[in-house]
Design an enzyme around this catalytic site. Sequence first.
Site, PDB file in Angstrom:
ATOM      1  N   LYS A  34       0.910  -1.182  -0.163  1.00 12.67           N
ATOM      2  CA  LYS A  34       0.103  -0.033  -0.052  1.00 12.67           C
ATOM      3  C   LYS A  34       0.666   1.410   0.123  1.00 12.67           C
ATOM      4  O   LYS A  34       0.279   2.282   0.292  1.00 12.67           O
ATOM      5  CB  LYS A  34      -0.885  -0.061   0.982  1.00 12.67           C
ATOM      6  CG  LYS A  34      -1.957  -1.066   1.266  1.00 12.67           C
ATOM      7  CD  LYS A  34      -3.000  -0.911   0.051  1.00 12.67           C
ATOM      8  CE  LYS A  34      -4.203  -2.035   0.229  1.00 12.67           C
ATOM      9  NZ  LYS A  34      -4.962  -1.817  -1.084  1.00 12.67           N
ATOM     10  N   ARG A  35       2.054   1.159  -0.635  1.00 11.83           N
ATOM     11  CA  ARG A  35       2.971   2.331  -0.538  1.00 11.83           C
ATOM     12  C   ARG A  35       3.515   2.851   0.690  1.00 11.83           C
ATOM     13  O   ARG A  35       3.296   4.185   1.127  1.00 11.83           O
ATOM     14  CB  ARG A  35       2.653   3.224  -1.497  1.00 11.83           C
ATOM     15  CG  ARG A  35       2.371   2.496  -3.037  1.00 11.83           C
ATOM     16  CD  ARG A  35       3.554   1.645  -3.613  1.00 11.83           C
ATOM     17  NE  ARG A  35       3.215   1.226  -4.742  1.00 11.83           N
ATOM     18  CZ  ARG A  35       3.089  -0.207  -5.078  1.00 11.83           C
ATOM     19  NH1 ARG A  35       3.168  -1.058  -4.255  1.00 11.83           N
ATOM     20  NH2 ARG A  35       2.957  -0.642  -6.218  1.00 11.83           N
ATOM     21  N   LEU A  75      -6.115   6.595   2.214  1.00 11.51           N
ATOM     22  CA  LEU A  75      -7.324   7.259   1.684  1.00 11.51           C
ATOM     23  C   LEU A  75      -8.510   6.133   1.915  1.00 11.51           C
ATOM     24  O   LEU A  75      -9.663   6.786   1.960  1.00 11.51           O
ATOM     25  CB  LEU A  75      -7.203   7.483   0.067  1.00 11.51           C
ATOM     26  CG  LEU A  75      -6.208   8.789   0.039  1.00 11.51           C
ATOM     27  CD1 LEU A  75      -5.884   8.865  -1.321  1.00 11.51           C
ATOM     28  CD2 LEU A  75      -6.663  10.051   0.655  1.00 11.51           C
ATOM     29  N   GLY A 118       0.672  13.024   4.004  1.00 10.70           N
ATOM     30  CA  GLY A 118       0.857  12.727   5.168  1.00 10.70           C
ATOM     31  C   GLY A 118       2.350  12.032   5.294  1.00 10.70           C
ATOM     32  O   GLY A 118       3.086  11.785   6.468  1.00 10.70           O
ATOM     33  N   GLU A 121       4.219  15.074   6.120  1.00 13.30           N
ATOM     34  CA  GLU A 121       4.163  15.513   7.361  1.00 13.30           C
ATOM     35  C   GLU A 121       4.968  14.606   8.103  1.00 13.30           C
ATOM     36  O   GLU A 121       5.489  15.217   9.310  1.00 13.30           O
ATOM     37  CB  GLU A 121       2.697  15.440   7.589  1.00 13.30           C
ATOM     38  CG  GLU A 121       1.841  16.335   6.700  1.00 13.30           C
ATOM     39  CD  GLU A 121       0.389  16.457   6.989  1.00 13.30           C
ATOM     40  OE1 GLU A 121      -0.315  15.328   6.881  1.00 13.30           O
ATOM     41  OE2 GLU A 121       0.012  17.469   7.572  1.00 13.30           O
ATOM     42  N   GLU A 141      -3.206  16.716  -1.151  1.00 10.33           N
ATOM     43  CA  GLU A 141      -4.439  17.089  -0.530  1.00 10.33           C
ATOM     44  C   GLU A 141      -5.198  17.865  -1.600  1.00 10.33           C
ATOM     45  O   GLU A 141      -6.279  17.853  -1.574  1.00 10.33           O
ATOM     46  CB  GLU A 141      -3.991  17.588   0.814  1.00 10.33           C
ATOM     47  CG  GLU A 141      -3.508  16.790   1.985  1.00 10.33           C
ATOM     48  CD  GLU A 141      -2.196  16.659   1.685  1.00 10.33           C
ATOM     49  OE1 GLU A 141      -1.572  16.569   0.713  1.00 10.33           O
ATOM     50  OE2 GLU A 141      -1.723  16.089   2.719  1.00 10.33           O
ATOM     51  N   ARG A 144      -7.296  15.933  -4.006  1.00  6.21           N
ATOM     52  CA  ARG A 144      -8.058  15.183  -3.572  1.00  6.21           C
ATOM     53  C   ARG A 144      -9.313  15.789  -2.764  1.00  6.21           C
ATOM     54  O   ARG A 144     -10.196  15.072  -2.015  1.00  6.21           O
ATOM     55  CB  ARG A 144      -7.424  14.106  -2.368  1.00  6.21           C
ATOM     56  CG  ARG A 144      -6.221  13.472  -2.795  1.00  6.21           C
ATOM     57  CD  ARG A 144      -6.352  12.169  -3.381  1.00  6.21           C
ATOM     58  NE  ARG A 144      -4.997  11.429  -3.959  1.00  6.21           N
ATOM     59  CZ  ARG A 144      -4.689  11.242  -5.366  1.00  6.21           C
ATOM     60  NH1 ARG A 144      -5.628  11.365  -6.221  1.00  6.21           N
ATOM     61  NH2 ARG A 144      -3.797  10.567  -5.584  1.00  6.21           N
ATOM     62  N   GLY A 149      -3.421  17.433   7.922  1.00  9.72           N
ATOM     63  CA  GLY A 149      -4.043  17.136   8.887  1.00  9.72           C
ATOM     64  C   GLY A 149      -2.983  16.600   9.774  1.00  9.72           C
ATOM     65  O   GLY A 149      -3.556  16.378  11.040  1.00  9.72           O
TER      66      GLY A 149
END
Length: 267
Positions: A34-35, A75, A118, A121, A141, A144, A149
């Site tokens: 899932k990378r 996601l 993320g 982040e 983001e 999308r 966040g």
Amino acid sequence: MSDNKHEAATRLPPSLHFERRDAVGILRLFRPHKRNALDDATIQGIENFFAAIPDDIKAMVIHGEGEHFCAGLDLSELSERDIAAGIAHSRAWHRAFERIEFGRVPVVAVLHGAVVGGGLELAAACHIRVAERSAYYALPEGSRGIFLGGGGSVRLPRLIGTTRVIDMMLTGRTYGADEGVALGFSHYVVEAGAGLAKAIELAERMAGNAPMTNFAAMHVLPHNAEQDRASGLLMEALMAAIAQSDPEAKRRLRDFLEKRAPKTVLR
Ligand code: 1HE
């Protein structure tokens, strides 16, 4: 640290692996299929781990398994959240990443492939970033329909400037590894496959510092960057006096004066 806390640190979700190299710990994002997208269990695992790092670990490295450091938020977990759950989710990321940034030991991130959303982040919460040449930075983001966040709206402008972050969000602009080091995303760029070794070398160096020096660099410097000049100077004087009165500092100073310590030369 009690045995129970140590247990909690080592009981990780399947998406995280921990290994030791003497005083350096390596936490690996381990969801390459899932990378390395960050789901709730992984974020909770990061928080638990950094809340209870084993005492004998003096510096950490975060690394991503597979072709990419991290594809950001998972996601698939996003679609059913209402406003209250969305706030709680973001606050959980904040807690986890604050544990990294303001924890006990310095943390080096090894960046390769996608360092996006993320994932960027997470990287920004680490103290040192080593990028392999394959690394690229983006904030999907914007496209999308969501927002940062995981603390990115606070940390990323401090790395590269607010207007560049606005550009990344609004236009989907990406930066490669060489641009990223010039802008401040990473501190080092190395060839493909060389990131982990470089990060371990840096972590070993930091693990050999006096713990009080690492504490001062990690906690006082960011704090001083955000407070007024007079408070910053006072904090500096207090921290300097505390650090130099530590027996470890006294021993190191004696070593230098008695010619047992290495000199500071260009390397
Ligand atoms: C994912 C995710 C993910 C991959 N959440 N499942 N992040 C993004 O918008 C980036 C989304 N990901 C990508 O653009 C690409 O996956 C990559 C460029 C990172 C890698 O591409 P590639 O071709 O190597 O892999 P892939 O085929 O796209 O993905 C492989 C699998 O991982 C696939 O699942 P599969 O079941 O079909 O095999 C993908 O669905 C899955 N996957 N990325 C869930 N992110 C606190 S707020 C933070 C807000 C954000 O982070 S927004 C940015 C989200």
